[in-house]
Design a protein around this motif. Structure first.
Motif, PDB file in Angstrom:
ATOM      1  N   ARG A 254       0.830  -1.211   0.000  1.00 18.19           N
ATOM      2  CA  ARG A 254       0.000   0.000   0.000  1.00 18.19           C
ATOM      3  C   ARG A 254       0.864   1.261   0.000  1.00 18.19           C
ATOM      4  NH1 ARG A 254      -2.177  -2.364   4.230  1.00 18.19           N
ATOM      5  NH2 ARG A 254      -3.621  -4.004   3.723  1.00 18.19           N
ATOM      6  N   GLY A 255       1.909   1.215  -0.864  1.00 24.71           N
ATOM      7  CA  GLY A 255       2.760   2.387  -1.025  1.00 24.71           C
ATOM      8  C   GLY A 255       3.519   2.778   0.237  1.00 24.71           C
ATOM      9  N   GLU A 256       3.765   1.783   1.123  1.00 26.33           N
ATOM     10  CA  GLU A 256       4.438   2.148   2.372  1.00 26.33           C
ATOM     11  C   GLU A 256       5.885   2.557   2.118  1.00 26.33           C
ATOM     12  OE1 GLU A 256       2.471  -0.304   5.879  1.00 26.33           O
ATOM     13  OE2 GLU A 256       2.612  -1.386   4.019  1.00 26.33           O
ATOM     14  N   GLN A 257       6.434   3.295   3.069  1.00 26.96           N
ATOM     15  CA  GLN A 257       7.762   3.868   2.841  1.00 26.96           C
ATOM     16  C   GLN A 257       8.847   2.784   2.854  1.00 26.96           C
ATOM     17  OE1 GLN A 257       9.326   6.305   5.967  1.00 26.96           O
ATOM     18  NE2 GLN A 257      10.661   7.447   4.581  1.00 26.96           N
ATOM     19  N   VAL A 385      15.943   6.740  11.546  1.00 23.47           N
ATOM     20  CA  VAL A 385      14.861   7.262  12.381  1.00 23.47           C
ATOM     21  C   VAL A 385      14.447   8.654  11.871  1.00 23.47           C
ATOM     22  CG1 VAL A 385      14.237   7.980  14.718  1.00 23.47           C
ATOM     23  CG2 VAL A 385      15.529   5.872  14.374  1.00 23.47           C
ATOM     24  N   GLN A 386      15.438   9.461  11.478  1.00 24.49           N
ATOM     25  CA  GLN A 386      15.107  10.801  10.947  1.00 24.49           C
ATOM     26  C   GLN A 386      14.319  10.713   9.645  1.00 24.49           C
ATOM     27  OE1 GLN A 386      18.917  12.655  10.527  1.00 24.49           O
ATOM     28  NE2 GLN A 386      19.194  12.763  12.742  1.00 24.49           N
ATOM     29  N   GLU A 387      14.679   9.754   8.805  1.00 22.70           N
ATOM     30  CA  GLU A 387      14.026   9.661   7.494  1.00 22.70           C
ATOM     31  C   GLU A 387      12.656   8.989   7.560  1.00 22.70           C
ATOM     32  OE1 GLU A 387      15.086  11.133   4.793  1.00 22.70           O
ATOM     33  OE2 GLU A 387      16.932  11.786   5.753  1.00 22.70           O
ATOM     34  N   PRO A 393       8.186   1.852   8.995  1.00 23.15           N
ATOM     35  CA  PRO A 393       8.635   1.776   7.598  1.00 23.15           C
ATOM     36  C   PRO A 393       9.218   0.395   7.288  1.00 23.15           C
ATOM     37  CG  PRO A 393      10.287   2.862   8.924  1.00 23.15           C
ATOM     38  CD  PRO A 393       9.126   2.585   9.846  1.00 23.15           C
ATOM     39  N   ILE A 394       9.435   0.154   6.008  1.00 28.80           N
ATOM     40  CA  ILE A 394      10.136  -1.078   5.605  1.00 28.80           C
ATOM     41  C   ILE A 394      11.579  -0.674   5.368  1.00 28.80           C
ATOM     42  CG2 ILE A 394      10.310  -2.820   3.794  1.00 28.80           C
ATOM     43  CD1 ILE A 394       7.215  -2.181   3.417  1.00 28.80           C
ATOM     44  N   VAL A 395      12.483  -1.264   6.136  1.00 24.13           N
ATOM     45  CA  VAL A 395      13.890  -0.862   6.023  1.00 24.13           C
ATOM     46  C   VAL A 395      14.678  -2.023   5.435  1.00 24.13           C
ATOM     47  CG1 VAL A 395      15.863   0.098   7.258  1.00 24.13           C
ATOM     48  CG2 VAL A 395      13.567   0.520   8.115  1.00 24.13           C
ATOM     49  N   LEU A 408      19.688  -2.141  16.620  1.00 21.00           N
ATOM     50  CA  LEU A 408      19.595  -0.734  17.044  1.00 21.00           C
ATOM     51  C   LEU A 408      18.268  -0.139  16.572  1.00 21.00           C
ATOM     52  CD1 LEU A 408      23.236   0.464  16.216  1.00 21.00           C
ATOM     53  CD2 LEU A 408      22.262   0.054  18.478  1.00 21.00           C
ATOM     54  N   LEU A 409      17.871  -0.514  15.356  1.00 20.72           N
ATOM     55  CA  LEU A 409      16.601  -0.002  14.822  1.00 20.72           C
ATOM     56  C   LEU A 409      15.401  -0.627  15.514  1.00 20.72           C
ATOM     57  CD1 LEU A 409      16.979   0.309  10.983  1.00 20.72           C
ATOM     58  CD2 LEU A 409      16.789   2.111  12.675  1.00 20.72           C
ATOM     59  N   ARG A 410      15.510  -1.911  15.782  1.00 19.07           N
ATOM     60  CA  ARG A 410      14.392  -2.622  16.431  1.00 19.07           C
ATOM     61  C   ARG A 410      14.029  -1.934  17.747  1.00 19.07           C
ATOM     62  NH1 ARG A 410      11.036  -4.404  14.490  1.00 19.07           N
ATOM     63  NH2 ARG A 410      11.934  -6.042  13.226  1.00 19.07           N
ATOM     64  N   GLU A 411      15.085  -1.438  18.449  1.00 19.27           N
ATOM     65  CA  GLU A 411      14.863  -0.736  19.714  1.00 19.27           C
ATOM     66  C   GLU A 411      14.079   0.560  19.505  1.00 19.27           C
ATOM     67  OE1 GLU A 411      18.336   0.567  22.008  1.00 19.27           O
ATOM     68  OE2 GLU A 411      18.810  -1.583  22.115  1.00 19.27           O
ATOM     69  N   ARG A 412      14.436   1.278  18.417  1.00 16.58           N
ATOM     70  CA  ARG A 412      13.859   2.617  18.256  1.00 16.58           C
ATOM     71  C   ARG A 412      12.611   2.645  17.386  1.00 16.58           C
ATOM     72  NH1 ARG A 412      18.945   6.281  17.126  1.00 16.58           N
ATOM     73  NH2 ARG A 412      17.361   7.911  17.141  1.00 16.58           N
ATOM     74  N   LEU A 413      12.501   1.688  16.480  1.00 13.25           N
ATOM     75  CA  LEU A 413      11.289   1.604  15.645  1.00 13.25           C
ATOM     76  C   LEU A 413      10.754   0.173  15.756  1.00 13.25           C
ATOM     77  CD1 LEU A 413      12.550   3.383  12.374  1.00 13.25           C
ATOM     78  CD2 LEU A 413      10.998   4.345  14.058  1.00 13.25           C
ATOM     79  N   PRO A 414      10.167  -0.152  16.922  1.00 10.80           N
ATOM     80  CA  PRO A 414       9.792  -1.565  17.145  1.00 10.80           C
ATOM     81  C   PRO A 414       8.815  -2.106  16.107  1.00 10.80           C
ATOM     82  CG  PRO A 414       9.201  -0.172  19.030  1.00 10.80           C
ATOM     83  CD  PRO A 414       9.818   0.725  18.032  1.00 10.80           C
TER      84      PRO A 414
END
Ligand code: G6P
Length: 743
Positions: A254-257, A385-387, A393-395, A408-414
């Motif tokens: 669905r057009g996710e980032q 995280v800034q972007e 989001p899908i990283v 590190l990301l899992r902690e900040r964007l669970p």
């Protein structure tokens, strides 16, 4: 909050029920105990009457009042017995103890005593009234009135009522607590079970799921089967193109980032005199990700390594790329020379690279490099995280430069879906264990939702390494690792290339033109045989072994002298490192030795071109060559092999391919070699150069079918569709949990 509401919904009816029960039970018990007390006092009264008869048996007649009273007073020494009186057969009070209430006459006592509960409230308090016949001859026909103090009955009844209420309250609390606990435990079990089902555990057989979840398991199985059928039919229905990938992003996601993270940037701005030029790096990874980014229009975060990179970004360190047709954003991350030295040259390329490639180069691990590696991973986490425009989001994290970034990301964007793709091989646990920070690296990678490798072998090596070094739950059949409560799906996604569309092929110079041009450049005849190697100048690529095979072939087939050349493109890479400098020197010396040995003033069999080439030049060389040689000692995939196949729409040309590349698992009709075996590699090279056109066409047709179908859009789509599926099941799971919480 929801769980408090849920518990209130249960507790309020429970309280009402218990109050009702208390309302009915307390008067009943009260009544019952009172009846027991009355019966008790009746019996006592009977005993007192008998005691009285004995006490006054010797007294001749009622006229001896004092003696009778004295006898009676003695009897009422009993603490509950309050007063006694003797009534004549005519109902007159003949004798009474001093405490006998004056207002209570014989007849009245008789009336009360005949009642069901013979109690009377007098100024002295509650009394029990009993009237019994006095069986003595001298008092014939007289009756004795026995008054017992009954106030203790009230006291006991009050106490009983109080105990009962307390008992009901305690009972209520105990029931409520145990029910809430049981409900909580079974709810948790249910949620865990449902989550496990959504992860695919116990889904294979309905009987493996807990009985209460079998219905859900059946529904999920049906739903998944439908989804899989749909997924499969969509995957196989038509060729994968950028447009189809764009559709997947638009519909399934669905057009996710989509945010990509890699160390190497796709466009490097370099100062060239007064102007700025743009360079495309020699990186298979960049080649593969670029088409995906064009399809997704997302954000690509990478190290700004070019000397004009800072001058070309805006205030947010953004630059729109590709420069000629901007369609996605490149966000540059900066690092100092010292940081680059430690993170990139040191830990990533002197540590992880040789650790993961079995090329007999010792990995070097320095604490300072590791510290820089950690700092830079943290800096990229900040940039993601800034972007991020949403919390989920899908990283897409690329490669061994970012082993710590997923956690590190899992902690900040669970809620993010983190897909990490490891573009290089993963070694076996023994080899991996030599890294002093092996545990931290595994923990870091297990922050990923999906961890991808090129081959199943690398997936297995990773799972075995995790099994060896971490306390993790590993389910091999499902390729799933659970660590610290997080799940990581470990899958193989063989990377590929952009399959050129007919319009693009139409723009290429013809094979004849390419052949003539290259032969003219080399100053050789039109029928001169040419083998080609295209690599970064890296010790894993087996360039020494390849040259040794050329040397051996020329020894064995002297007729090829002056009729054959080997062109080797070697794009400079990581040249600041000793190992790479030494390797480049070694290869250069070897080429010179072979040329000196077999060549002469008119012919040099090996042409080593240690320069960066643009993609048009490389394509033109692919089309001009008779044979492309890939002899990596160890390679995650190797896209050169696939690029060569894609360039040969004339179905000519042969591919010699190392068995130690990921590509060898797909390109079966190439001439597969063990590069350490010089003899057979030389033979394969000769076979490739002299193969009939028919056999070349047969082999090339089958190679092209594989690469065309399994192109880079399918690679990306497979990962993104897996991510979409995961997101769907996580959302269903979240919905189930919130609904249960709301109940
Ligand atoms: C390999 C790695 C990539 C890397 C590329 C070029 O393909 O998997 O991550 O970008 O080599 O290496 P470089 O160090 O120049 O980026």
């Amino acid at each position: 909050m929801k769980s408090i509401r849920l518990q209130l919904r249960f507790l309020v009816p429970l309280c009402v029920l218990l109050l009702g029960a208390a309302y009915i039970t307390v008067p009943l018990v009260d009544n019952l105990t009172q009846r027991w007390f009355v019966r008790d006092l009746d019996i006592r009264a009977k005993l007192v009457a008998e005691a009285m008869a004995t006490a006054i048996d010797g007294v001749a007649d009622i006229q001896q009042t004092d003696a009778v009273v004295a006898a009676l007073e003695k009897i009422i020494a009993d603490e509950r017995l309050m007063a006694l009186a003797i009534c004549s057969p005519a109902g007159d009070m003949q004798v009474r103890t001093h405490a006998f209430p004056l207002q209570l006459g014989c007849l009245q006592a008789q009336v009360i005593a005949n009642e069901k509960a013979p109690l009377s409230t007098l100024p002295q308090g509650e009394v029990h009234v009993a009237v019994r016949p006095l069986n003595i001859a001298s008092f014939s026909g007289s009756q004795v009135v026995i008054l017992h103090d009954a106030s203790y009955m009230q006291r006991r009844s009050d106490a009983t009522r109080q105990y009962l209420v307390i008992l009901f309250m305690a009972l209520g609390a105990a029931i409520a607590l145990s029910t809430i606990l049981a409900a909580h435990l079974s709810l948790r079990g249910w949620v865990e079970g449902t989550r496990a089902l959504l992860r695919g555990e116990n889904l294979l057989s309905p009987f493996q799921a807990p009985p209460e979840l079998q219905g859900v398991a059946t529904d999920l199985r049906l739903m998944l089967r439908e989804l899989e059928d749909e997924h499969r039919s969509r995957l196989h229905a038509e060729a994968w193109t950028p447009e189809r990938l764009r559709q997947v992003v638009a519909t399934d996601m669905r057009g996710e980032q989509v945010i990509v993270v890699s160390n190497r940037e796709p466009y490097i701005h370099l100062q060239s005199g007064d102007s700025v030029r743009v360079q495309r790096p020699a990186s298979g990874l960049v080649t593969a990700i670029e088409p995906v980014m064009r399809a997704c229009s997302g954000t690509w975060i990478a190290h700004g390594g070019g000397d004009a990179d800072r001058a070309t970004v805006d205030g947010q360190d953004h630059v729109s790329v590709p420069p000629d047709n901007p369609c996605y954003t490149l966000r540059r991350v900066w690092m100092s020379k010292e940081e680059e030295q430690g993170y990139y040259y040191g830990f990533a390329n002197e540590g992880m690279w040789p650790l993961c490639h079995l090329a007999h180069v010792r990995p070097v691990f320095r604490l300072t490099d590791w510290e820089h590696y950690k700092t830079i991973n943290q800096r990229f986490a900040d940039a993601v995280v800034q972007e991020a425009l949403t919390d989920d989001p899908i990283v897409l994290i690329q490669d061994y430069h970012f082993a710590l970034l997923p956690a590190l990301l899992r902690e900040r964007l669970p809620n993010a879906t983190i897909i990490t793709f490891w573009h290089i091989p993963w070694p076996n646990p023994e080899s991996f264990g030599v890294c002093p920070w092996h545990e931290e690296i595994l923990r870091g990678l297990l922050g990923s939702s999906i961890l991808g490798f090129h081959t199943r072998l690398h997936c297995r090596n990773f799972m075995e390494s995790t099994d060896r070094f971490l306390e993790a739950r590993i389910r091999l059949e499902e390729s799933m690792i659970t660590f610290d409560g997080d799940h990581t799906q470990v899958n193989s996604y063989p990377i590929s290339i952009h399959w050129p569309a007919p319009e693009e092929v139409g723009l290429w110079p013809s094979v004849t033109e390419c052949r003539s041009k290259l032969r003219a450049q080399l100053g050789v005849k039109e029928d001169h045989l040419i083998a080609l190697g295209v690599d970064r100048f890296d010790y894993t690529k087996g360039i020494v072994e390849r040259f040794n095979a050329v040397d051996r072939m020329l020894e064995k087939h002297r007729e090829l002298r002056h009729r054959f050349s080997f062109v080797q493109f070697a794009a400079p890479t990581r040249s600041a490192l000793d190992e790479y400098q030494l390797f480049a020197e070694q290869v250069t010396r070897l080429a010179e030795r072979i040329n000196a040995r077999h060549g002469d003033a008119n012919w040099q069999p090996v042409r080593l071109i240690a320069e960066h080439q643009d993609s048009d030049a490389v394509t033109s060389h692919y089309r001009a060559a008779d044979c492309c040689v890939v002899t990596s000692l160890h390679d995650g995939m190797n896209l050169v092999a696939k690029e060569f196949v894609a360039a040969r729409d004339d179905l000519a040309g042969t591919l010699v391919l190392s068995e130690f590349t990921g590509a060898a698992r797909e390109l079966h009709t190439a001439l597969i070699v063990n590069p350490y075996d010089v003899e057979s590699t030389a033979d394969a090279l000769y076979q490739g150069l002299t193969m009939s056109r028919d056999e070349q066409a047969d082999r090339m047709r089958s190679l092209r079918a594989v690469v065309m179908e399994d192109n880079v859009y399918r690679w990306a789509a497979n990962m993104l569709l897996d991510a979409a599926r995961l997101r769907r099941s996580e959302r269903i799971s979240a919905r189930i949990v919130s609904r249960q919480g709301g109940r």
